[in-house]
Scaffold this active site. Structure first.
Site, PDB file in Angstrom:
ATOM      1  N   LYS A  36       0.846  -1.204   0.000  1.00  0.00           N
ATOM      2  CA  LYS A  36       0.000   0.000   0.000  1.00  0.00           C
ATOM      3  C   LYS A  36       0.882   1.256   0.000  1.00  0.00           C
ATOM      4  O   LYS A  36       0.590   2.237  -0.683  1.00  0.00           O
ATOM      5  CB  LYS A  36      -0.929  -0.012   1.217  1.00  0.00           C
ATOM      6  N   LYS A 104      -1.708  11.138   5.848  1.00  0.00           N
ATOM      7  CA  LYS A 104      -1.453  10.080   6.841  1.00  0.00           C
ATOM      8  C   LYS A 104      -0.644   8.954   6.208  1.00  0.00           C
ATOM      9  O   LYS A 104       0.364   8.514   6.762  1.00  0.00           O
ATOM     10  CB  LYS A 104      -2.767   9.546   7.395  1.00  0.00           C
TER      11      LYS A 104
END
Length: 161
Positions: A36, A104
């Protein structure tokens, strides 16, 4: 992008299929998360290129839809250019993925890079640009709103062009 013990991942296959179309086991625990972060690193740098290219095209006096038609199918093409480029041109910055969530994720990737003793200056630059974008009230916009921060740096009022 799934990480974990192969037997567990296989046993939960019906769950993965309920959540998505493309299911790829990346390896042991944590491998999915690292994959990811690879994805987010690629998007971060690509989004800078998409936004800078459209800003350049605008300042050069080019017709933006025609530019997209010319460059998107070639080597410079990307999902972001083909799908978000038209939305940028139309001043549609509704989120597919929020700027604040992207910040984030980039932070996670930068923390992991630091832990691995990697220098990722492109990702660090993108992270700072997105922090600026959020500070200017665009945290809940889509990642393609980066164009607004870059335009402002150049004294361009993108929305009123």
């Amino acid at each position: 992008m799934i990480g974990g013990d192969k037997e567990v991942v296989e046993a939960l296959q019906p769950c993965w299929e309920a959540m998505g179309k493309t299911i790829i086991h990346q390896g042991g625990p944590g491998a999915g998360q690292h994959t990811k972060m690879v994805n987010q690193t690629l998007i971060a740098s690509n989004m800078i290129g998409v936004c800078e290219a459209l800003l350049y095209a605008y300042k050069a006096g080019l017709d933006l839809p025609t530019v997209l038609q010319s460059v998107a199918p070639g080597a410079a093409g990307s999902w972001s250019l083909s799908n978000l480029g038209p939305r940028i041109i139309a001043n549609n910055f509704d989120p597919g993925f929020f700027v604040e969530h992207f910040i984030k994720d980039m932070g996670i990737a930068l923390d992991e890079a630091k832990r691995m003793n990697l220098a990722l200056p492109g990702l660090a630059l993108a992270h700072q640009l997105y922090i600026s974008l959020k500070a200017n009230g665009h945290g809940r916009d889509g990642t393609h709103a980066l164009l607004l921060a870059l335009a402002e740096m150049s004294g361009v009022d993108w929305r009123k062009r």
